[in-house]
Write a protein that holds these residues in place. Structure first.
Motif, PDB file in Angstrom:
ATOM      1  N   GLY A   1     -29.963  29.808 -13.477  1.00 51.75           N
ATOM      2  CA  GLY A   1     -30.759  29.203 -12.421  1.00 51.75           C
ATOM      3  C   GLY A   1     -30.124  29.193 -11.056  1.00 51.75           C
ATOM      4  O   GLY A   1     -30.800  29.078 -10.054  1.00 51.75           O
ATOM      5  N   SER A   2     -28.827  29.330 -10.996  1.00 56.22           N
ATOM      6  CA  SER A   2     -28.125  29.174  -9.731  1.00 56.22           C
ATOM      7  C   SER A   2     -27.518  30.502  -9.295  1.00 56.22           C
ATOM      8  O   SER A   2     -26.309  30.680  -9.284  1.00 56.22           O
ATOM      9  CB  SER A   2     -27.034  28.110  -9.891  1.00 56.22           C
ATOM     10  OG  SER A   2     -26.450  27.812  -8.656  1.00 56.22           O
ATOM     11  N   VAL A   3     -28.380  31.455  -8.916  1.00 56.49           N
ATOM     12  CA  VAL A   3     -27.927  32.791  -8.529  1.00 56.49           C
ATOM     13  C   VAL A   3     -28.350  33.065  -7.092  1.00 56.49           C
ATOM     14  O   VAL A   3     -29.482  32.776  -6.699  1.00 56.49           O
ATOM     15  CB  VAL A   3     -28.514  33.869  -9.459  1.00 56.49           C
ATOM     16  CG1 VAL A   3     -28.154  35.260  -8.985  1.00 56.49           C
ATOM     17  CG2 VAL A   3     -28.023  33.661 -10.880  1.00 56.49           C
ATOM     18  N   GLN A   4     -27.433  33.605  -6.316  1.00 60.81           N
ATOM     19  CA  GLN A   4     -27.731  34.051  -4.958  1.00 60.81           C
ATOM     20  C   GLN A   4     -27.291  35.497  -4.853  1.00 60.81           C
ATOM     21  O   GLN A   4     -26.287  35.891  -5.444  1.00 60.81           O
ATOM     22  CB  GLN A   4     -26.989  33.209  -3.930  1.00 60.81           C
ATOM     23  CG  GLN A   4     -27.399  31.756  -3.925  1.00 60.81           C
ATOM     24  CD  GLN A   4     -26.605  30.949  -2.919  1.00 60.81           C
ATOM     25  OE1 GLN A   4     -25.643  31.415  -2.340  1.00 60.81           O
ATOM     26  NE2 GLN A   4     -27.029  29.719  -2.709  1.00 60.81           N
ATOM     27  N   ILE A   5     -28.035  36.290  -4.078  1.00 56.99           N
ATOM     28  CA  ILE A   5     -27.693  37.698  -3.923  1.00 56.99           C
ATOM     29  C   ILE A   5     -27.982  38.151  -2.507  1.00 56.99           C
ATOM     30  O   ILE A   5     -28.950  37.708  -1.887  1.00 56.99           O
ATOM     31  CB  ILE A   5     -28.443  38.587  -4.941  1.00 56.99           C
ATOM     32  CG1 ILE A   5     -28.000  40.041  -4.812  1.00 56.99           C
ATOM     33  CG2 ILE A   5     -29.931  38.430  -4.821  1.00 56.99           C
ATOM     34  CD1 ILE A   5     -28.420  40.940  -5.944  1.00 56.99           C
ATOM     35  N   SER A   6     -27.121  39.018  -2.027  1.00 60.92           N
ATOM     36  CA  SER A   6     -27.312  39.684  -0.747  1.00 60.92           C
ATOM     37  C   SER A   6     -26.958  41.148  -0.955  1.00 60.92           C
ATOM     38  O   SER A   6     -25.883  41.469  -1.454  1.00 60.92           O
ATOM     39  CB  SER A   6     -26.404  39.064   0.319  1.00 60.92           C
ATOM     40  OG  SER A   6     -26.510  39.792   1.525  1.00 60.92           O
ATOM     41  N   VAL A   7     -27.888  42.038  -0.587  1.00 60.03           N
ATOM     42  CA  VAL A   7     -27.679  43.468  -0.792  1.00 60.03           C
ATOM     43  C   VAL A   7     -27.784  44.186   0.544  1.00 60.03           C
ATOM     44  O   VAL A   7     -28.700  43.932   1.327  1.00 60.03           O
ATOM     45  CB  VAL A   7     -28.730  44.047  -1.770  1.00 60.03           C
ATOM     46  CG1 VAL A   7     -28.521  45.537  -1.972  1.00 60.03           C
ATOM     47  CG2 VAL A   7     -28.687  43.328  -3.105  1.00 60.03           C
ATOM     48  N   THR A   8     -26.834  45.067   0.805  1.00 60.17           N
ATOM     49  CA  THR A   8     -26.900  45.979   1.941  1.00 60.17           C
ATOM     50  C   THR A   8     -26.788  47.384   1.361  1.00 60.17           C
ATOM     51  O   THR A   8     -26.533  47.542   0.167  1.00 60.17           O
ATOM     52  CB  THR A   8     -25.753  45.732   2.950  1.00 60.17           C
ATOM     53  OG1 THR A   8     -24.523  46.139   2.360  1.00 60.17           O
ATOM     54  CG2 THR A   8     -25.679  44.269   3.370  1.00 60.17           C
TER      55      THR A   8
END
Length: 70
Positions: free
Chosen positions: A50-57
């Motif tokens: 439940g506690s997932v963060q993602i940043s994609v470049t």
């Protein structure tokens, strides 16, 4: 049987491993960044993370799973 060294990292839960491998595979396959972020978050929710963060470049994936221990 020998004990793990005190400084050994804990084993990665299989759900986390799946999400991280999926993120890498999608990035390697060239998914658009916004689409990959959505897919990774959907997979994480589906496997109970439940506690997932993602940043994609185009060159980097940053994924955070869980929170820091107090």
């Amino acid at each position: 049987m020998t004990a793990a060294p005190e400084h050994a990292l804990p084993e990665t839960p299989p759900e986390t491993e799946l999400v991280l491998r999926f993120a890498r595979a999608g990035h390697d396959a060239g998914y658009p960044t916004a689409e990959l972020e959505e897919r990774v978050l959907a997979l994480a929710a589906a496997v109970g993370l439940g506690s997932v963060q993602i940043s994609v470049t185009p060159t980097v994936i940053d994924v955070t799973v869980g929170s820091l221990r107090a």
